[in-house]
Design a protein around this motif. Structure first.
Motif, PDB file in Angstrom:
ATOM      1  N   ARG A   1       0.860  -1.182   0.000  1.00 14.32           N
ATOM      2  CA  ARG A   1       0.000   0.000   0.000  1.00 14.32           C
ATOM      3  C   ARG A   1       0.891   1.224   0.000  1.00 14.32           C
TER       4      ARG A   1
ATOM      5  N   GLU B   1      -2.426   5.094   4.879  1.00 14.31           N
ATOM      6  CA  GLU B   1      -2.118   4.178   3.796  1.00 14.31           C
ATOM      7  C   GLU B   1      -3.216   4.247   2.737  1.00 14.31           C
ATOM      8  N   TYR B   2      -2.806   4.018   1.472  1.00 15.88           N
ATOM      9  CA  TYR B   2      -3.737   4.076   0.353  1.00 15.88           C
ATOM     10  C   TYR B   2      -3.567   2.838  -0.513  1.00 15.88           C
ATOM     11  N   LEU B   3      -4.646   2.402  -1.086  1.00 21.59           N
ATOM     12  CA  LEU B   3      -4.609   1.236  -1.968  1.00 21.59           C
ATOM     13  C   LEU B   3      -3.861   1.557  -3.257  1.00 21.59           C
TER      14      LEU B   3
ATOM     15  N   TYR C   1      -6.939   3.417   2.561  1.00 22.73           N
ATOM     16  CA  TYR C   1      -7.191   2.072   3.065  1.00 22.73           C
ATOM     17  C   TYR C   1      -7.778   2.141   4.464  1.00 22.73           C
TER      18      TYR C   1
END
Length: 474
Positions: free
Chosen positions: A425, A432-434, A445
């Motif tokens: 991620r 956090e990001y996908l 996320y």
């Protein structure tokens, strides 16, 4: 001196001897990426010659750890000049090791090129091209201290563990019950582990992306006196006791089962893994209790040399590595994550380029045009720092007076191989990001978005943190 030989220092060239007949016979042909064929030679075949030249030019101020073989020594080097004065008690540690956080430190401003010696391309023991760095000893011992490794990695962030390993002899002599035995040289994991042991025992932060480093970094930040933090230094602080290390480690032992799951899912492998986790937890608990019985004294808890004068070279941590790799199908938390692996195939090189798309895309949204130079092959972690550096230089030029450049997003730990980078991620310093299919940053996320059928094991070690780095409970 010819341009092609400029990497060998002038002072050592004065003592460079004529090639022996044996050395000439070790020449081999090597095909460069552009198709050109050049003469090459393995580092091991010129090792004695290089060591002799270096020791004729410089001398260590303090004795340096060395291996059992006669030439298993680290060549003295005077770049930076104080490297000759490095020693392995706290007051003699390399000055750069006392710098708390990297912040504005930048590596030397010169282009790192392939290493040519007397017109021949120098190859490591695996047949890969070697690079010449001004600060790296041209010959390294297999027993180089972890503090030396850490300093070399900090001085120039283009350095990899493979650069250091390539300067070591291919074999190491290990004494068992007084009887010498020749063994293959340890891999780069041993170098990384030696540097980690040094950081943990001396209370120094990790400057790079490493699995499990946040736990120790947070402990150091929480316990370091405020005046030292303000001066960005650990000089004047203390070593971390082995009991403290055991206390810090115990809660994290076995907390990343997803690392092992990708390597082996057999019942036998899992049972062995669980057995080793219990063994390590028991050992950590015993260390803590032992220290308590000694009223906190670390007199019999020394790490490295028995006299306590040195945190130890890589031969000192064989036990640590054997424990962390008790089964070849299992990866434990102590083993560096995939972001530190140097690609070994064209497919992995391409995969790492794709893994950097999100980071480069963010830089382009800030600067407009941005085309960083990628030096290959290098690990993902190294390339992220490489891109960040180039981004910072361009940011400073295009946006003067606007302060330090933003930290670019990078991928968190992902299980599996380099090609599995989409399982990571993106981290932006606060959340956090996908990862989108095109490799760019996707939606934020959250634990709520995780599929219901995911097991507790699948979620182990995954959580959000706020802007201050504090865990956000689900």
């Amino acid at each position: 001196m010819s341009d092609i030989d400029k990497e060998d220092s002038d002072s050592m060239q004065e003592h460079d001897t004529t090639l022996s007949e044996d050395s000439q016979n070790e020449n081999e042909d090597y095909t460069l990426p552009d198709g050109a064929i050049v003469k090459a030679i393995r580092h091991e075949h010129i090792r004695a010659e290089l060591l002799q030249a270096a020791e004729a030019s410089y001398m260590w101020t303090h004795p340096q750890p060395q291996g059992e073989a006669p030439d298993d020594r680290t060549a003295p080097v005077a770049f930076p000049a104080d490297q000759l004065d490095w020693g392995w008690t706290r007051q003699l540690y390399p000055p750069i090791n006392f710098v708390l956080e990297k912040r504005e430190y930048k590596h030397p401003n010169y282009e790192v090129q392939d290493w040519y010696h007397k017109g021949r391309l120098v190859l490591d023991l695996d047949g890969r091209r070697m690079r010449y760095f001004h600060h790296l000893p041209i010959v390294c011992s297999t027993n180089i201290p972890g503090g030396h490794i850490e300093a070399l990695m900090r001085l120039d962030d283009r350095t990899t563990y493979a650069d250091i390993r390539g300067r070591m002899p291919p074999k190491v002599i290990v004494k068992y019950k007084g009887i010498p035995n020749e063994k293959p040289q340890k891999g780069t994991n041993a170098l990384s582990a030696a540097a980690r042991v040094f950081r943990e025992t001396t209370g120094m932060l990790s400057w790079s992306l490493r699995a499990g480093s946040d736990t120790f970094n947070n402990y150091i930040r929480a316990n370091l006196p405020a005046d030292l933090k303000a001066r960005n230094t650990t000089r004047g602080w203390r070593d971390i006791s082995k009991a403290e290390i055991a206390t810090i480690r115990e809660p994290t032992i076995g907390s990343r089962p997803e690392q092992a799951r990708k390597r082996s899912s057999s019942g036998e492998a899992r049972a062995l893994r669980e057995k080793n986790i219990k063994k390590r937890k028991k050992a950590a608990s015993a260390e803590r209790e032992k220290a308590a019985a000694n009223d906190g004294s670390d007199d019999d808890l020394t790490i490295g040399d028995p006299d306590g004068s040195d945190e130890g070279g890589i031969s000192e941590i064989d036990e640590l590595l054997d424990e962390a790799t008790a089964d070849s199908n299992i990866m434990f938390t102590d083993v560096p994550d995939i972001r530190l692996k140097i690609p070994s195939s064209a497919e992995e090189v391409v995969a790492l380029r794709d893994a950097l798309i999100g980071t480069i895309h963010q830089a382009r949204t800030v600067l407009g045009e941005f085309a960083p130079v990628l030096y290959e092959p290098h690990s993902y972690a190294w390339q992220v720092e490489n891109v960040q550096k180039q981004f910072g230089e361009k940011y400073e030029a295009l946006k003067p007076g606007q302060g330090k450049e933003p930290t670019l997003v990078h991928l968190t730990f992902w299980p599996g191989g380099i090609q599995d980078w989409r399982l990571g991620r993106f981290w932006d310093g606060s959340a956090e990001y996908l990862v989108e299919e095109d490799g760019t940053v996707g939606s934020r996320y959250s634990l709520e978005s995780t599929p219901e059928e995911a097991s507790d094991e699948d979620l182990a070690g995954e959580y959000l943190v706020d802007a201050g780095g504090n865990r956000i409970e689900a």
